[in-house]
Scaffold this motif. Structure first.
Motif, PDB file in Angstrom:
ATOM      1  N   MET A   1       0.806  -1.227   0.000  1.00  0.00           N
ATOM      2  CA  MET A   1       0.000   0.000   0.000  1.00  0.00           C
ATOM      3  C   MET A   1       0.835   1.271   0.000  1.00  0.00           C
ATOM      4  SD  MET A   1      -3.208  -0.919  -0.057  1.00  0.00           S
ATOM      5  CE  MET A   1      -3.942   0.673   0.354  1.00  0.00           C
ATOM      6  N   SER A   2       2.136   1.178   0.268  1.00  0.00           N
ATOM      7  CA  SER A   2       2.925   2.389   0.524  1.00  0.00           C
ATOM      8  C   SER A   2       2.985   3.331  -0.680  1.00  0.00           C
ATOM      9  CB  SER A   2       4.351   1.999   0.965  1.00  0.00           C
ATOM     10  OG  SER A   2       4.994   1.245  -0.055  1.00  0.00           O
ATOM     11  N   HIS A   3       3.176   2.780  -1.875  1.00  0.00           N
ATOM     12  CA  HIS A   3       3.337   3.649  -3.043  1.00  0.00           C
ATOM     13  C   HIS A   3       2.028   4.338  -3.431  1.00  0.00           C
ATOM     14  CE1 HIS A   3       7.478   2.652  -3.723  1.00  0.00           C
ATOM     15  NE2 HIS A   3       7.216   1.360  -3.795  1.00  0.00           N
ATOM     16  N   VAL A   4       0.931   3.602  -3.399  1.00  0.00           N
ATOM     17  CA  VAL A   4      -0.346   4.217  -3.788  1.00  0.00           C
ATOM     18  C   VAL A   4      -0.785   5.262  -2.763  1.00  0.00           C
ATOM     19  CG1 VAL A   4      -1.272   2.447  -5.319  1.00  0.00           C
ATOM     20  CG2 VAL A   4      -1.497   2.153  -2.857  1.00  0.00           C
TER      21      VAL A   4
ATOM     22  N   ILE B   1      -8.287  -1.396  -5.996  1.00  0.00           N
ATOM     23  CA  ILE B   1      -7.929  -2.809  -6.129  1.00  0.00           C
ATOM     24  C   ILE B   1      -6.954  -3.220  -5.030  1.00  0.00           C
ATOM     25  CG2 ILE B   1      -6.752  -4.472  -7.623  1.00  0.00           C
ATOM     26  CD1 ILE B   1      -7.821  -2.822 -10.017  1.00  0.00           C
ATOM     27  N   SER B   2      -5.994  -2.349  -4.711  1.00  0.00           N
ATOM     28  CA  SER B   2      -5.015  -2.644  -3.663  1.00  0.00           C
ATOM     29  C   SER B   2      -5.698  -2.844  -2.315  1.00  0.00           C
ATOM     30  CB  SER B   2      -3.981  -1.515  -3.577  1.00  0.00           C
ATOM     31  OG  SER B   2      -3.274  -1.366  -4.785  1.00  0.00           O
ATOM     32  N   CYS B   3      -6.644  -1.960  -2.004  1.00  0.00           N
ATOM     33  CA  CYS B   3      -7.378  -2.085  -0.740  1.00  0.00           C
ATOM     34  C   CYS B   3      -8.194  -3.372  -0.714  1.00  0.00           C
ATOM     35  CB  CYS B   3      -8.295  -0.882  -0.548  1.00  0.00           C
ATOM     36  SG  CYS B   3      -7.447   0.674  -0.208  1.00  0.00           S
ATOM     37  N   GLY B   4      -8.779  -3.714  -1.860  1.00  0.00           N
ATOM     38  CA  GLY B   4      -9.565  -4.947  -1.916  1.00  0.00           C
ATOM     39  C   GLY B   4      -8.723  -6.169  -1.640  1.00  0.00           C
ATOM     40  N   ALA B   5      -7.534  -6.232  -2.233  1.00  0.00           N
ATOM     41  CA  ALA B   5      -6.663  -7.385  -2.034  1.00  0.00           C
ATOM     42  C   ALA B   5      -6.160  -7.468  -0.593  1.00  0.00           C
ATOM     43  CB  ALA B   5      -5.473  -7.312  -2.993  1.00  0.00           C
ATOM     44  N   ALA B   6      -5.942  -6.316   0.031  1.00  0.00           N
ATOM     45  CA  ALA B   6      -5.419  -6.275   1.400  1.00  0.00           C
ATOM     46  C   ALA B   6      -6.529  -6.303   2.452  1.00  0.00           C
ATOM     47  CB  ALA B   6      -4.564  -5.031   1.589  1.00  0.00           C
ATOM     48  N   ARG B   7      -7.793  -6.355   2.003  1.00  0.00           N
ATOM     49  CA  ARG B   7      -8.943  -6.356   2.916  1.00  0.00           C
ATOM     50  C   ARG B   7      -8.959  -5.107   3.797  1.00  0.00           C
ATOM     51  NH1 ARG B   7      -9.942  -9.915  -0.200  1.00  0.00           N
ATOM     52  NH2 ARG B   7     -10.931 -11.916   0.245  1.00  0.00           N
ATOM     53  N   LEU B   8      -8.687  -3.945   3.176  1.00  0.00           N
ATOM     54  CA  LEU B   8      -8.681  -2.671   3.878  1.00  0.00           C
ATOM     55  C   LEU B   8      -9.794  -1.787   3.341  1.00  0.00           C
ATOM     56  CD1 LEU B   8      -4.846  -1.897   3.774  1.00  0.00           C
ATOM     57  CD2 LEU B   8      -6.143  -2.765   5.740  1.00  0.00           C
TER      58      LEU B   8
ATOM     59  N   ASN C   1     -15.177  -2.031   0.730  1.00  0.00           N
ATOM     60  CA  ASN C   1     -15.502  -1.708   2.127  1.00  0.00           C
ATOM     61  C   ASN C   1     -16.292  -2.837   2.779  1.00  0.00           C
ATOM     62  OD1 ASN C   1     -14.197   0.759   2.184  1.00  0.00           O
ATOM     63  ND2 ASN C   1     -15.999   1.921   1.558  1.00  0.00           N
ATOM     64  N   LEU C   2     -17.170  -3.486   2.024  1.00  0.00           N
ATOM     65  CA  LEU C   2     -17.918  -4.621   2.553  1.00  0.00           C
ATOM     66  C   LEU C   2     -16.971  -5.747   2.925  1.00  0.00           C
ATOM     67  CD1 LEU C   2     -20.476  -6.283   3.128  1.00  0.00           C
ATOM     68  CD2 LEU C   2     -20.559  -6.836   0.678  1.00  0.00           C
ATOM     69  N   GLN C   3     -16.026  -6.055   2.052  1.00  0.00           N
ATOM     70  CA  GLN C   3     -15.053  -7.109   2.337  1.00  0.00           C
ATOM     71  C   GLN C   3     -14.215  -6.764   3.565  1.00  0.00           C
ATOM     72  OE1 GLN C   3     -13.005  -7.509  -1.542  1.00  0.00           O
ATOM     73  NE2 GLN C   3     -13.651  -9.640  -1.448  1.00  0.00           N
ATOM     74  N   ALA C   4     -13.804  -5.499   3.663  1.00  0.00           N
ATOM     75  CA  ALA C   4     -12.983  -5.068   4.796  1.00  0.00           C
ATOM     76  C   ALA C   4     -13.757  -5.178   6.107  1.00  0.00           C
ATOM     77  CB  ALA C   4     -12.509  -3.631   4.578  1.00  0.00           C
ATOM     78  N   ASP C   5     -15.018  -4.755   6.096  1.00  0.00           N
ATOM     79  CA  ASP C   5     -15.849  -4.852   7.293  1.00  0.00           C
ATOM     80  C   ASP C   5     -16.054  -6.311   7.687  1.00  0.00           C
ATOM     81  OD1 ASP C   5     -16.041  -2.127   7.264  1.00  0.00           O
ATOM     82  OD2 ASP C   5     -18.059  -2.065   6.398  1.00  0.00           O
ATOM     83  N   ASN C   6     -16.242  -7.154   6.711  1.00  0.00           N
ATOM     84  CA  ASN C   6     -16.461  -8.573   6.970  1.00  0.00           C
ATOM     85  C   ASN C   6     -15.218  -9.209   7.580  1.00  0.00           C
ATOM     86  OD1 ASN C   6     -17.881 -11.003   6.972  1.00  0.00           O
ATOM     87  ND2 ASN C   6     -17.184 -11.547   4.921  1.00  0.00           N
ATOM     88  N   ALA C   7     -14.022  -8.761   7.135  1.00  0.00           N
ATOM     89  CA  ALA C   7     -12.771  -9.305   7.653  1.00  0.00           C
ATOM     90  C   ALA C   7     -12.428  -8.745   9.028  1.00  0.00           C
ATOM     91  CB  ALA C   7     -11.634  -9.010   6.671  1.00  0.00           C
ATOM     92  N   SER C   8     -12.758  -7.470   9.255  1.00  0.00           N
ATOM     93  CA  SER C   8     -12.387  -6.815  10.515  1.00  0.00           C
ATOM     94  C   SER C   8     -13.373  -7.083  11.643  1.00  0.00           C
ATOM     95  CB  SER C   8     -12.284  -5.298  10.299  1.00  0.00           C
ATOM     96  OG  SER C   8     -11.322  -4.999   9.318  1.00  0.00           O
ATOM     97  N   PHE C   9     -14.631  -7.315  11.276  1.00  0.00           N
ATOM     98  CA  PHE C   9     -15.666  -7.526  12.293  1.00  0.00           C
ATOM     99  C   PHE C   9     -16.386  -8.842  12.020  1.00  0.00           C
ATOM    100  CE2 PHE C   9     -15.280  -2.944  11.416  1.00  0.00           C
ATOM    101  CZ  PHE C   9     -14.803  -2.507  12.646  1.00  0.00           C
ATOM    102  N   PRO C  10     -15.717  -9.975  12.315  1.00  0.00           N
ATOM    103  CA  PRO C  10     -16.313 -11.278  12.012  1.00  0.00           C
ATOM    104  C   PRO C  10     -17.617 -11.553  12.742  1.00  0.00           C
ATOM    105  CG  PRO C  10     -14.380 -11.513  13.430  1.00  0.00           C
ATOM    106  CD  PRO C  10     -14.405 -10.088  12.982  1.00  0.00           C
ATOM    107  N   THR C  11     -17.893 -10.768  13.786  1.00  0.00           N
ATOM    108  CA  THR C  11     -19.133 -10.977  14.537  1.00  0.00           C
ATOM    109  C   THR C  11     -20.297 -10.176  13.952  1.00  0.00           C
ATOM    110  OG1 THR C  11     -18.520  -9.212  16.087  1.00  0.00           O
ATOM    111  CG2 THR C  11     -17.875 -11.458  16.670  1.00  0.00           C
ATOM    112  N   SER C  12     -20.054  -9.487  12.849  1.00  0.00           N
ATOM    113  CA  SER C  12     -21.126  -8.712  12.218  1.00  0.00           C
ATOM    114  C   SER C  12     -22.285  -9.622  11.852  1.00  0.00           C
ATOM    115  CB  SER C  12     -20.612  -8.007  10.961  1.00  0.00           C
ATOM    116  OG  SER C  12     -19.572  -7.110  11.276  1.00  0.00           O
TER     117      SER C  12
END
Length: 210
Positions: A25-28, A61-68, A101-112
């Motif tokens: 993520m650093s360059h982007v 795309i970078s955020c999607g791959a990193a689940r951010l 953002n949906l993927q990131a929320d799903n990865a960060s908050f598994p209890t959702s």
């Protein structure tokens, strides 16, 4: 900015784990800072707008791959570009931002709530499906019969106008496959209709890609 994007591509080729690689993520992120420091002057030229648009897509795309989640700086950049950039791919990536953002929320908050996750995925899938219906006939494939030599996925294959059209159409399908997989995973067993619809959508989309 072009140099930064090339460095970003290099880092992604040599560091293939988006979660553990700091450079992923650093360059982007640095590129976004570069554009912010230039202000409106950067997107005042056609070259600047093209590079900024490419950066917006690359960062999503970078955020999607990193689940951010998508950073606020990218949302701001997209808002600035929206007044001068407008095509099907740009509208598509606007929905991709919400998918990331949906993927990131799903990865960060598994209890959702599974119902909430499945509902958001269903809504985004409907938006993509609706956007596809607005495409002109230029985006439609020409079906070629191969009845004498049947292929693995039937006796016809599709030809599109050019590589760009093929790539964007399959990008639509790939993101919809992701969303319908989320629906399958998170939709409660008692809600059989959405689960069955997702299963059928995955079958159809896969066949269209093939």
């Amino acid at each position: 900015l072009q140099s930064v994007l090339l460095l970003d591509l290099y880092e992604k080729l040599v560091n293939k784990d988006p979660v553990s690689s700091v450079a992923w993520m650093s360059h982007v992120v640095g590129a976004i800072s570069l554009i912010k420091s230039c202000g409106d002057r950067f997107i005042a030229t056609q070259t600047g707008r093209r590079l900024a648009t490419r950066l917006a897509m690359t960062l999503a795309i970078s955020c999607g791959a990193a689940r951010l989640r998508i950073p606020d700086a990218l949302i701001s950049l997209r808002k600035d570009l929206s007044s001068c950039v407008g095509d099907t791919k740009w509208d598509f990536t606007a929905i991709v931002v919400d998918v990331v953002n949906l993927q990131a929320d799903n990865a960060s908050f598994p209890t959702s709530s599974s119902v909430e996750i499945a509902g958001r995925a269903k809504e985004l899938d409907a938006q993509l499906e609706s956007l596809e219906t607005t495409l002109s006939t230029f985006w439609a494939p020409r079906s070629v019969s191969m009845s004498a030599h049947p292929l693995l996925f039937g006796s016809t294959y599709d030809i599109y106008q050019d590589h760009f059209v093929t790539q964007v159409r399959n990008a639509f399908r790939t993101v919809r496959l992701m969303l319908n997989s989320i629906i399958q995973k998170h939709c409660p067993p008692e809600l059989s209709i959405p689960r069955n619809d997702a299963t059928e959508a995955i079958k159809v989309l896969s066949e269209q890609i093939c």
